[in-house]
Design a protein around this motif. Structure first.
Motif, short mmCIF file in Angstrom:
data_model
loop_
_atom_site.label_atom_id
_atom_site.label_comp_id
_atom_site.label_asym_id
_atom_site.label_seq_id
_atom_site.Cartn_x
_atom_site.Cartn_y
_atom_site.Cartn_z
N PRO A 35 9.12 108.69 118.69
CA PRO A 35 7.94 108.93 119.53
C PRO A 35 7.70 107.74 120.47
O PRO A 35 7.70 106.59 120.03
N ILE A 36 7.50 108.04 121.75
CA ILE A 36 7.22 106.98 122.71
C ILE A 36 5.72 106.71 122.71
O ILE A 36 4.92 107.62 122.93
N PRO A 37 5.31 105.46 122.45
CA PRO A 37 3.88 105.15 122.50
C PRO A 37 3.32 105.43 123.89
O PRO A 37 4.00 105.20 124.90
N ASP A 53 -6.58 104.73 123.71
CA ASP A 53 -7.54 103.79 123.13
C ASP A 53 -6.81 102.90 122.12
O ASP A 53 -5.65 103.15 121.76
N GLU A 54 -7.49 101.87 121.69
CA GLU A 54 -6.85 100.86 120.83
C GLU A 54 -6.27 101.46 119.56
O GLU A 54 -5.13 101.17 119.19
N ARG A 55 -7.00 102.29 118.88
CA ARG A 55 -6.54 102.87 117.61
C ARG A 55 -5.28 103.72 117.83
O ARG A 55 -4.30 103.58 117.10
N ALA A 56 -5.31 104.58 118.84
CA ALA A 56 -4.15 105.43 119.13
C ALA A 56 -2.94 104.59 119.50
O ALA A 56 -1.81 104.91 119.12
N MET A 57 -3.16 103.52 120.24
CA MET A 57 -2.06 102.65 120.66
C MET A 57 -1.44 101.95 119.45
O MET A 57 -0.21 101.92 119.31
N LEU A 58 -2.27 101.42 118.57
CA LEU A 58 -1.75 100.74 117.37
C LEU A 58 -0.99 101.71 116.48
O LEU A 58 0.10 101.40 116.00
N GLU A 59 -1.54 102.90 116.26
CA GLU A 59 -0.87 103.89 115.43
C GLU A 59 0.46 104.32 116.05
O GLU A 59 1.46 104.48 115.34
N ALA A 60 0.47 104.49 117.37
CA ALA A 60 1.70 104.94 118.04
C ALA A 60 2.80 103.89 117.95
O ALA A 60 3.97 104.22 117.71
N TRP A 61 2.44 102.62 118.16
CA TRP A 61 3.47 101.58 118.07
C TRP A 61 3.97 101.41 116.64
O TRP A 61 5.15 101.18 116.41
N LEU A 62 3.08 101.54 115.67
CA LEU A 62 3.50 101.46 114.27
C LEU A 62 4.44 102.62 113.94
O LEU A 62 5.50 102.41 113.33
N ASP A 63 4.12 103.82 114.39
CA ASP A 63 5.00 104.97 114.16
C ASP A 63 6.34 104.80 114.87
O ASP A 63 7.38 105.19 114.33
N ARG A 119 8.36 102.46 112.72
CA ARG A 119 8.79 103.14 111.50
C ARG A 119 9.99 104.04 111.80
O ARG A 119 10.97 104.05 111.07
N ALA A 120 9.91 104.78 112.90
CA ALA A 120 11.00 105.68 113.30
C ALA A 120 12.26 104.89 113.65
O ALA A 120 13.38 105.36 113.42
N THR A 121 12.09 103.70 114.20
CA THR A 121 13.24 102.86 114.55
C THR A 121 14.00 102.44 113.29
O THR A 121 15.23 102.49 113.26
N LEU A 122 13.29 102.04 112.25
CA LEU A 122 13.97 101.68 111.01
C LEU A 122 14.72 102.88 110.43
O LEU A 122 15.86 102.74 110.00
N ALA A 123 14.09 104.04 110.44
CA ALA A 123 14.78 105.24 109.94
C ALA A 123 16.03 105.52 110.75
O ALA A 123 17.09 105.84 110.19
N LEU A 124 15.95 105.36 112.05
CA LEU A 124 17.10 105.59 112.92
C LEU A 124 18.24 104.62 112.60
O LEU A 124 19.40 105.01 112.56
N LYS A 125 17.92 103.37 112.35
CA LYS A 125 18.95 102.38 112.04
C LYS A 125 19.71 102.72 110.77
O LYS A 125 20.85 102.29 110.60
#
Length: 175
Positions: A9-11, A16-26, A29-35
């Motif tokens: 997912p592209i952030p 808003d701040e909450r959505a931005m933090l959640e998007a970057w965290l997701d 997380r997806a990057t580690l799964a991809l690796k």
């Protein structure tokens, strides 16, 4: 929501701040799964650089422990045991019988539990650190905002490790 060609997912560029933090965290997380995707068990257990024993499987286990620590122990104040074993509090140690499917399932369960615990919380709500942890931070209380920024940093740092390990394992680079 837009995704990268590999499905992460592209952030959003504006949120808003909450959505931005959640998007970057997701995203991280997806990057580690991809690796870890597309590798055999022996490849997921291969350390990239001596003397380090860090592996992709160990990173997934570690991040399950990190998710549990920050969202359940620190933020929610729950008393929970380590995900994988009392003698393996950081999660890096591997067990012959535990493969990526079990480790990923535990990690995803920790992610889901963390999301549940913070769903109705304000970014200004605080969790509480142990005295030892507080010595590193300088305060015994940390806001959910601080925890989320720290989690993004934790994933980003370990995704750098995962990049290096994956390249050593099979030559795959990027992402």
């Amino acid at each position: 929501m837009n995704t990268t060609p590999d499905g992460r997912p592209i952030p959003p560029a504006h949120a808003d701040e909450r959505a931005m933090l959640e998007a970057w965290l997701d995203f991280h997380r997806a990057t580690l799964a991809l690796k870890c995707s597309g590798l055999k068990d022996d490849q997921l257990r291969r350390a990239a650089a001596s003397p380090s024993s860090m592996t992709l499987l160990g990173l997934v286990q570690h991040m399950a422990e990190v998710e549990r620590n920050w969202f359940q122990r620190v933020f929610a104040g729950l008393t929970v045991s380590p995900v994988f074993a009392e003698g393996n509090p950081d999660g890096f140690a591997l067990q012959p019988e535990r493969g990526i499917d079990e480790a990923k399932a535990a990690w995803q369960a920790e992610v889901a539990r963390g999301r549940e615990l913070i769903a109705d919380a304000s970014l200004d709500d605080s969790g509480h650190l142990s005295e030892q942890e507080a010595g590193h931070v300088g305060d015994q209380g940390v806001s959910l905002r601080w925890i989320m920024v720290h989690m993004i940093e934790e994933y980003a740092r370990h995704n750098g490790h995962a990049d290096f390990i994956r390249e050593q394992v099979d030559g795959v680079t990027g992402a």
